[in-house]
Write an enzyme that holds these catalytic residues in place. Structure first.
Site, short mmCIF file in Angstrom:
data_model
loop_
_atom_site.label_atom_id
_atom_site.label_comp_id
_atom_site.label_asym_id
_atom_site.label_seq_id
_atom_site.Cartn_x
_atom_site.Cartn_y
_atom_site.Cartn_z
N HIS A 1 -27.34 26.57 -28.81
CA HIS A 1 -27.69 25.18 -28.61
C HIS A 1 -29.15 25.09 -28.17
CE1 HIS A 1 -26.20 26.50 -24.57
NE2 HIS A 1 -27.38 25.99 -24.24
C1 T46 Z 1 -28.18 27.37 -21.44
C2 T46 Z 1 -27.66 28.75 -21.49
C3 T46 Z 1 -28.71 29.78 -21.15
C4 T46 Z 1 -20.95 22.80 -16.67
O1 T46 Z 1 -19.99 22.05 -16.43
N1 T46 Z 1 -22.03 22.80 -15.83
C5 T46 Z 1 -23.11 23.60 -16.03
O2 T46 Z 1 -24.07 23.57 -15.25
C6 T46 Z 1 -23.10 24.47 -17.18
C7 T46 Z 1 -24.30 25.37 -17.48
C8 T46 Z 1 -22.03 24.45 -18.02
N2 T46 Z 1 -20.97 23.64 -17.75
C9 T46 Z 1 -19.79 23.68 -18.64
C10 T46 Z 1 -20.03 23.17 -20.05
C11 T46 Z 1 -19.05 24.00 -20.87
O3 T46 Z 1 -17.79 23.36 -20.86
O4 T46 Z 1 -19.39 25.04 -18.77
C12 T46 Z 1 -18.93 25.30 -20.08
C13 T46 Z 1 -19.71 26.45 -20.71
O5 T46 Z 1 -21.05 26.02 -20.99
P1 T46 Z 1 -21.83 26.46 -22.30
O6 T46 Z 1 -20.90 26.71 -23.39
O7 T46 Z 1 -22.93 25.48 -22.52
O8 T46 Z 1 -22.45 27.86 -21.81
P2 T46 Z 1 -23.53 28.77 -22.53
O9 T46 Z 1 -23.47 30.08 -21.85
O10 T46 Z 1 -23.38 28.75 -24.00
O11 T46 Z 1 -24.95 28.05 -22.20
C14 T46 Z 1 -25.44 28.03 -20.86
C15 T46 Z 1 -25.97 26.64 -20.50
O12 T46 Z 1 -24.96 25.65 -20.78
C16 T46 Z 1 -27.21 26.27 -21.27
O13 T46 Z 1 -27.82 25.14 -20.67
O14 T46 Z 1 -29.36 27.12 -21.70
O15 T46 Z 1 -26.50 28.97 -20.71
#
Ligand code: T46
Length: 135
Positions: free
Chosen positions: A52
């Site tokens: 993303h």
């Molecule tokens: C990024 C990379 C480096 C939350 O509720 N609060 C938060 O602060 C974060 C980061 C995530 N979430 C929830 C949203 C999703 O339901 O946790 C779940 C997993 O998040 P996501 O799939 O976006 O995780 P990554 O590892 O793909 O990405 C993360 C960050 O979201 C993103 O901002 O830059 O790490």
């Protein structure tokens, strides 16, 4: 002018004979006030994360244990870097598609962000991102 997508910052090391101590301080390693910190850990073997971009968010990523490879894509070119030291921070600004690969089993990736979590700031579809990046 070609500017690298990979912007590394040195995290000052203040360890001594007792062990390590790394400092992320505003105006030194941290170029923005932090409003949120999260860390990614226990990533299962073979799993990649990210896929993303953000519209506004600025982040500093520090691998405080183990290693991970981060790749960044601005819609035209892609660069990647291995984070494998708590002395190495990667600044990831808005408008960059990010992917995280090759997590070591012990990886703990700590991320300092300049804003609270906001799903509306995410672009999670790559074609939508490429179109967004070209405007
Ligand atoms: C990024 C990379 C480096 C939350 O509720 N609060 C938060 O602060 C974060 C980061 C995530 N979430 C929830 C949203 C999703 O339901 O946790 C779940 C997993 O998040 P996501 O799939 O976006 O995780 P990554 O590892 O793909 O990405 C993360 C960050 O979201 C993103 O901002 O830059 O790490």
């Amino acid at each position: 002018m070609n500017t690298s997508l990979i912007q590394l910052v040195h995290i000052p090391q203040r360890g001594d004979a007792r062990g390590g101590l790394s400092v992320a301080e505003l105006g030194v390693a941290l170029p923005f006030p932090v409003r949120r910190v999260y860390w990614i850990h226990g990533t299962k073997p073979g799993v990649s994360r990210g896929f993303h971009a953000h519209k506004k968010l600025h982040q500093l990523c520090v691998c405080v244990a183990g290693s991970v490879r981060l790749s960044l894509f601005d819609g035209k070119s892609e660069e990647s870097v291995v984070l494998d030291s708590s002395a190495k921070g990667l600044l990831v600004g808005p408008g960059l598609w990010r992917e995280m690969h090759d997590f070591s089993p012990d990886c703990v990736l700590m991320v300092f962000a300049d804003a609270e979590y906001d799903e509306a700031d995410y672009i999670r579809d790559k074609l939508t991102f490429i179109s967004y990046a070209s405007t």
